[in-house]
Design an enzyme around this catalytic site. Structure first.
Site, PDB file in Angstrom:
ATOM      1  N   GLY A 269       8.705 -12.618   2.923  1.00  0.00           N
ATOM      2  CA  GLY A 269       9.337 -12.273   4.195  1.00  0.00           C
ATOM      3  C   GLY A 269      10.847 -12.272   4.102  1.00  0.00           C
TER       4      GLY A 269
ATOM      5  CB  ALA B 174      -0.907  -0.017   1.228  1.00  0.00           C
TER       6      ALA B 174
ATOM      7  CB  CYS C 125      -4.003  -6.215   6.024  1.00  0.00           C
ATOM      8  SG  CYS C 125      -3.681  -4.528   6.564  1.00  0.00           S
TER       9      CYS C 125
ATOM     10  CE  LYS D 150       1.683 -10.728   0.791  1.00  0.00           C
ATOM     11  NZ  LYS D 150       1.529  -9.761   1.887  1.00  0.00           N
TER      12      LYS D 150
HETATM   13  C1  LIG Z   1       4.705  -0.370   3.299  1.00  0.00           C
HETATM   14  C2  LIG Z   1       4.100  -1.743   3.172  1.00  0.00           C
HETATM   15  C3  LIG Z   1       2.854  -1.887   2.596  1.00  0.00           C
HETATM   16  C4  LIG Z   1       2.278  -3.161   2.475  1.00  0.00           C
HETATM   17  N1  LIG Z   1       1.048  -3.279   1.886  1.00  0.00           N
HETATM   18  C5  LIG Z   1       0.506  -4.517   1.722  1.00  0.00           C
HETATM   19  C6  LIG Z   1      -0.729  -4.685   1.031  1.00  0.00           C
HETATM   20  O1  LIG Z   1      -1.347  -3.729   0.549  1.00  0.00           O
HETATM   21  N2  LIG Z   1      -1.224  -5.950   0.925  1.00  0.00           N
HETATM   22  C7  LIG Z   1      -0.557  -7.042   1.430  1.00  0.00           C
HETATM   23  O2  LIG Z   1      -1.031  -8.172   1.296  1.00  0.00           O
HETATM   24  N3  LIG Z   1       0.619  -6.908   2.058  1.00  0.00           N
HETATM   25  C8  LIG Z   1       1.167  -5.687   2.201  1.00  0.00           C
HETATM   26  N4  LIG Z   1       2.391  -5.564   2.798  1.00  0.00           N
HETATM   27  C9  LIG Z   1       3.134  -6.779   3.194  1.00  0.00           C
HETATM   28  C10 LIG Z   1       4.126  -7.203   2.095  1.00  0.00           C
HETATM   29  O3  LIG Z   1       3.437  -7.570   0.917  1.00  0.00           O
HETATM   30  C11 LIG Z   1       5.024  -8.371   2.568  1.00  0.00           C
HETATM   31  O4  LIG Z   1       4.245  -9.527   2.733  1.00  0.00           O
HETATM   32  C12 LIG Z   1       5.730  -8.056   3.881  1.00  0.00           C
HETATM   33  O5  LIG Z   1       6.328  -6.774   3.836  1.00  0.00           O
HETATM   34  C13 LIG Z   1       6.794  -9.116   4.210  1.00  0.00           C
HETATM   35  O6  LIG Z   1       7.843  -9.109   3.321  1.00  0.00           O
HETATM   36  P1  LIG Z   1       9.272  -8.392   3.649  1.00  0.00           P
HETATM   37  O7  LIG Z   1       9.727  -8.885   4.997  1.00  0.00           O
HETATM   38  O8  LIG Z   1      10.139  -8.891   2.511  1.00  0.00           O
HETATM   39  O9  LIG Z   1       9.044  -6.930   3.612  1.00  0.00           O
HETATM   40  C14 LIG Z   1       2.971  -4.305   2.950  1.00  0.00           C
HETATM   41  C15 LIG Z   1       4.231  -4.140   3.532  1.00  0.00           C
HETATM   42  C16 LIG Z   1       4.806  -2.888   3.650  1.00  0.00           C
HETATM   43  C17 LIG Z   1       6.176  -2.767   4.275  1.00  0.00           C
END
Ligand SMILES: Cc1cc2nc3c(=O)[nH]c(=O)nc-3n(C[C@H](O)[C@H](O)[C@H](O)COP(=O)(O)O)c2cc1C
Length: 326
Positions: free
Chosen positions: A204, A19, A103, A142
Site C-alpha cells: 500500500g 492483473a 481482491c 494476501k
Molecule cells: C491494476 C491492478 C491490478 C491488481 N491486481 C491484483 C491481483 O491480481 N492480485 C492481488 O492480490 N492484488 C492485485 N492488486 C493489488 C496490488 O497487489 C496492491 O496490493 C495494491 O495496489 C496496493 O498497493 P499500492 O497502493 O502500492 O498500489 C492490483 C492492483 C492494481 C492497481
C-alpha cells in the site's frame, strides 16, 4: 536475508500481483531491477478447472526465474483444491502458492472469492487448512485489513492464519470498500510483525524509498510489496534494495534512462505476447514512465494510442528531441 518456509528471500522488495500487468515479461523485467520475489497475476480456479488455454498462460513458464509465487483466486474450497492439482500437473516451476483473499472486484467477491473470504473467518481458516494440506508448495496469503471500516479484522486473522499453516502473509493495508482509494492504513499496523512468527509483507502506497523505510519501521514487516509505485518507476526497487544493502541513496533516473527502461520493457512484452497484444498491454503502462517530467503530457495520449513498436520508437525519439530543446 529472510525466509519463506525454507526458501531464502534475498531482498526487501516484492513485485505485487497485478492483473493485466505483471505478466511473465513484466516479472523478468522487474527482477532485473532487484525485486526479490515476483507474484503472477491472479489466476482463476475455474479457468484452470475448465482448461481455459488463456488461464494457463498466466502460470510460470519453464524459463521463468525464481523465486515466484503463483496467485490463485476462487470462492469454493473444493474448486480451489482441484485447481491446485491442475497447477501442479502443469508446472513445478514456482516456489509458493498464494491465495488471493484481497481482491475487491464484485465479479470476484460475488462468487465468494478474493476479499469476500474475510467476511467469513471460520470458513476462511478451514479452507486455508485444506489448501495447506493439498499444496506441495508452501502456501501464502494476501489479505486486506477487513471488509469495511466497521469490520477491520486482520489482527485477529493473522495468528489464525499462521496456525492454519501459511508461510507468509501479505497485507494490503486498505479495506475492501476502500478499493484502491484513500490512504493505506499504516496507522493501524504498528508492530504487526510481533503478532506472528511467520514473515509479514506490507502493501500500500509505496512510491518512494522513504515510503518503504517508514512502512518497514512502523510494521516490522520483512518486505514491502511494490504495486502502483513501481509502475513506470522500476528503479524504485533498485533504490530500496541498494539502501537496505549499503545505506546508499541512489538518485532518481533521468528522463533518458526512463525511456530506455520503457523501450526494454516494450520489447520484452512484444516477445512474450506478440506484436499486437504486446503493444496493447504497453498502451496501459507506457505513459507511467514519463509522468512527472516537464512537457511530457502531450505524449501521454500518443503512448495510449500506439499500435506498433515502431510507433513507440518514434514517440521516444520525439520526446528525446523535445528534451534537447529545453
Ligand atoms: C491494476 C491492478 C491490478 C491488481 N491486481 C491484483 C491481483 O491480481 N492480485 C492481488 O492480490 N492484488 C492485485 N492488486 C493489488 C496490488 O497487489 C496492491 O496490493 C495494491 O495496489 C496496493 O498497493 P499500492 O497502493 O502500492 O498500489 C492490483 C492492483 C492494481 C492497481
Amino acid at each position: 536475508m529472510w525466509k519463506i518456509g525454507n526458501i531464502e528471500i534475498k531482498g526487501k522488495t516484492i513485485l505485487a500481483p497485478m492483473a493485466g500487468i505483471t505478466t511473465f515479461a513484466y516479472r523478468e523485467f522487474m527482477r532485473s531491477f532487484g525485486v526479490a520475489l515476483c507474484y503472477t497475476e491472479m489466476i482463476s480456479d475455474s479457468g484452470l478447472i475448465f482448461n481455459n488455454e488463456k488461464t494457463y498462460e498466466y502460470l510460470p513458464r519453464p524459463e521463468e526465474k525464481r523465486p515466484t509465487s503463483v496467485q490463485l483466486f476462487g470462492g469454493e474450497t473444493t474448486k480451489l483444491l482441484v485447481a491446485i492439482e491442475k497447477i501442479e500437473k502443469h508446472t513445478d516451476n514456482y516456489d509458493f502458492l498464494d491465495l488471493n483473499l484481497g481482491c475487491p472486484v464484485p465479479k470476484v467477491t460475488r462468487n465468494n472469492g478474493g476479499s469476500a473470504w474475510l467476511k467469513h473467518p471460520n470458513e476462511l481458516i478451514a479452507m486455508v487448512e485444506k489448501v495447506v494440506k493439498r499444496s506441495t508448495k508452501p502456501v501464502t496469503v494476501k489479505i486486506r485489513i477487513g471488509w469495511d471500516e466497521k469490520h477491520i479484522n486482520f489482527k485477529e486473522l493473522l495468528p489464525k492464519l499462521e496456525e492454519a499453516g501459511v508461510s507468509l502473509i501479505a497485507i494490503h493495508l486498505r479495506t475492501t470498500k476502500q478499493l484502491y482509494g484513500g490512504k493505506a492504513r499504516y496507522d493501524l499496523a504498528q508492530n504487526i510483525q510481533n503478532l506472528v512468527s511467520i514473515p509479514l509483507v506490507v502493501s500500500g502506497d509505496i512510491y518512494t524509498l522513504d515510503d518503504a523505510i517508514k512502512a518497514l519501521e512502523i510494521t516490522g514487516a520483512q518486505a514491502v510489496m511494490l504495486a502502483r509505485g513501481q509502475l513506470g518507476n522500476p528503479f524504485l526497487a533498485t533504490q530500496i534494495e541498494t539502501y537496505f544493502k549499503t545505506g546508499e541513496r541512489l538518485k532518481d533516473p533521468s528522463l533518458y534512462q526512463q525511456l530506455d527502461y520503457l523501450w526494454t520493457l516494450a520489447n520484452m512484452m512484444v516477445e512474450e505476447k506478440g506484436k499486437h497484444m504486446g503493444i496493447l498491454v504497453m498502451r496501459g503502462i507506457a505513459h507511467h514512465f514519463i509522468k512527472g517530467f516537464p512537457f511530457t503530457k502531450t505524449y501521454k495520449v500518443k503512448l495510449t494510442k500506439m499500435s506498433t513498436l515502431n510507433d513507440l520508437e518514434l514517440i521516444i525519439k520525439e520526446i528525446k528531441n523535445q528534451a534537447l530543446l529545453i
